[in-house]
Design an enzyme around this catalytic site. Structure first.
Site, PDB file in Angstrom:
ATOM      1  N   ARG A 199       0.844  -1.189   0.000  1.00  0.00           N
ATOM      2  CA  ARG A 199       0.000   0.000   0.000  1.00  0.00           C
ATOM      3  C   ARG A 199       0.882   1.242   0.000  1.00  0.00           C
ATOM      4  O   ARG A 199       1.962   1.244   0.567  1.00  0.00           O
ATOM      5  CB  ARG A 199      -0.878   0.035   1.248  1.00  0.00           C
ATOM      6  CG  ARG A 199      -1.781  -1.180   1.427  1.00  0.00           C
ATOM      7  CD  ARG A 199      -2.481  -1.095   2.768  1.00  0.00           C
ATOM      8  NE  ARG A 199      -3.341  -2.250   3.012  1.00  0.00           N
ATOM      9  CZ  ARG A 199      -4.011  -2.451   4.149  1.00  0.00           C
ATOM     10  NH1 ARG A 199      -3.911  -1.562   5.143  1.00  0.00           N
ATOM     11  NH2 ARG A 199      -4.779  -3.519   4.304  1.00  0.00           N
ATOM     12  N   ASP A 212       0.301   5.449   0.949  1.00  0.00           N
ATOM     13  CA  ASP A 212      -0.667   6.366   1.532  1.00  0.00           C
ATOM     14  C   ASP A 212      -1.084   7.437   0.535  1.00  0.00           C
ATOM     15  O   ASP A 212      -0.462   7.616  -0.519  1.00  0.00           O
ATOM     16  CB  ASP A 212      -0.062   7.035   2.775  1.00  0.00           C
ATOM     17  CG  ASP A 212       0.147   6.067   3.915  1.00  0.00           C
ATOM     18  OD1 ASP A 212      -0.536   5.025   3.952  1.00  0.00           O
ATOM     19  OD2 ASP A 212       1.009   6.349   4.774  1.00  0.00           O
ATOM     20  N   TYR A 219      12.276   2.888  -0.781  1.00  0.00           N
ATOM     21  CA  TYR A 219      11.634   4.194  -0.849  1.00  0.00           C
ATOM     22  C   TYR A 219      12.688   5.294  -0.873  1.00  0.00           C
ATOM     23  O   TYR A 219      13.781   5.142  -0.314  1.00  0.00           O
ATOM     24  CB  TYR A 219      10.728   4.425   0.364  1.00  0.00           C
ATOM     25  CG  TYR A 219       9.386   3.735   0.305  1.00  0.00           C
ATOM     26  CD1 TYR A 219       8.273   4.383  -0.226  1.00  0.00           C
ATOM     27  CD2 TYR A 219       9.227   2.444   0.783  1.00  0.00           C
ATOM     28  CE1 TYR A 219       7.026   3.756  -0.267  1.00  0.00           C
ATOM     29  CE2 TYR A 219       7.990   1.804   0.741  1.00  0.00           C
ATOM     30  CZ  TYR A 219       6.897   2.475   0.217  1.00  0.00           C
ATOM     31  OH  TYR A 219       5.675   1.851   0.164  1.00  0.00           O
ATOM     32  N   ARG A 230       7.746   7.882   6.591  1.00  0.00           N
ATOM     33  CA  ARG A 230       7.532   9.297   6.900  1.00  0.00           C
ATOM     34  C   ARG A 230       7.807   9.605   8.367  1.00  0.00           C
ATOM     35  O   ARG A 230       8.301  10.686   8.713  1.00  0.00           O
ATOM     36  CB  ARG A 230       6.113   9.694   6.509  1.00  0.00           C
ATOM     37  CG  ARG A 230       5.905   9.679   4.990  1.00  0.00           C
ATOM     38  CD  ARG A 230       4.436   9.649   4.615  1.00  0.00           C
ATOM     39  NE  ARG A 230       3.730  10.800   5.152  1.00  0.00           N
ATOM     40  CZ  ARG A 230       2.407  10.874   5.273  1.00  0.00           C
ATOM     41  NH1 ARG A 230       1.657   9.838   4.892  1.00  0.00           N
ATOM     42  NH2 ARG A 230       1.843  11.942   5.755  1.00  0.00           N
TER      43      ARG A 230
END
Length: 252
Positions: A49, A51, A109, A195
């Site tokens: 997933r 966000d 990421y 994050r």
């Protein structure tokens, strides 16, 4: 036949990757386009997933299609139908039991931070007004390589069964254009984890917490003790790796 779709998307206008009851998602847009092409409902399964507002240069999803599917022609049709902020980079034939999520061995990421006001980067990076201590942030980031329980960086009240992750890379780089880039690779990620890590590392780099406090935050297993999550706009899913054994054909 099962295929892997290599997908890029600008997540600015989407509620995230996964289908939502009311809000527009990337998965929904691709499934709707596939359903038009094949004149029947088609579902896809993503590698994970993302966000709302998070981008991807390489998201992988698997889809089951008929044996007569021409992957090259399908790629062209989808790119004609999909909105400008979603692209199919390639389609690969994989083994029929290959799974986009469960067969992935790592995900990577990147998070971008801009130190100047740049109108063209406002949707793709976080703005800082002064340079943080990059070396100190890298010293803190290296600590993550020895961490297994990432509860302190996990979204509260999620449905995740375990917060155990194994980070193989975590580092800050100063790019040639003056931006900062945080790169992190792991076998899996928790919701909001990257994050939250970036927000906490930036607190280290700005002198708000020291390395000992950073270690204590990790050990506390308390999300409230870590830093605030940085904005989604600067985050990109950059790579998903699979064992060669899942592939059975070339990418088109």
């Amino acid at each position: 036949m099962r295929f892997f779709l290599d997908i890029s998307f600008d997540g600015t206008e989407y509620s995230g990757w996964q289908r939502q009851p009311k809000d527009k998602s990337v998965q929904q847009c691709i499934e709707e386009s596939l359903s038009v092409v094949f004149q029947q409902p088609v579902e896809i399964v993503g590698a994970g997933r993302t966000d709302a507002g998070v981008h991807a240069s390489h998201m992988i999803a698997h889809v089951d299609l008929s044996d007569s599917t021409d992957a090259s022609a399908l790629k062209g049709k989808l790119n004609m139908m999909l909105p400008a902020d979603i692209a199919i980079n390639g389609i690969a034939r994989v083994k029929d039991n290959a799974h986009a999520r469960f067969d992935a061995v790592s995900r990577r990421y990147r998070y971008f931070v801009s130190l100047s006001k740049t109108p063209f980067e406002r949707k793709y990076s976080m703005r800082l007004f002064s340079m943080p201590d990059v070396e100190l942030m890298n010293r803190a980031a290296r600590i993550l390589l020895d961490v297994t329980d990432f509860t302190s960086f996990a979204k509260l009240h999620s449905d995740t069964k375990t917060n155990i992750c194994h980070v193989s890379k975590a580092e800050w780089n100063v790019l040639s254009d003056g931006r900062l880039e945080f790169v992190i690779e792991a076998d899996r990620f928790l919701r909001n984890m990257v994050r939250a890590i970036v927000g906490t590392l930036l607190q280290v780099g700005r002198g708000k917490i020291d390395l000992e406090q950073f270690v204590r935050i990790i050990g506390s297993k308390d999300r409230c003790s870590a830093g605030d999550s940085v904005p989604a706009a600067g985050l990109f899913l950059d790579q998903v790796k699979y064992p060669e054994s899942v592939y059975s054909d070339s990418v088109v």
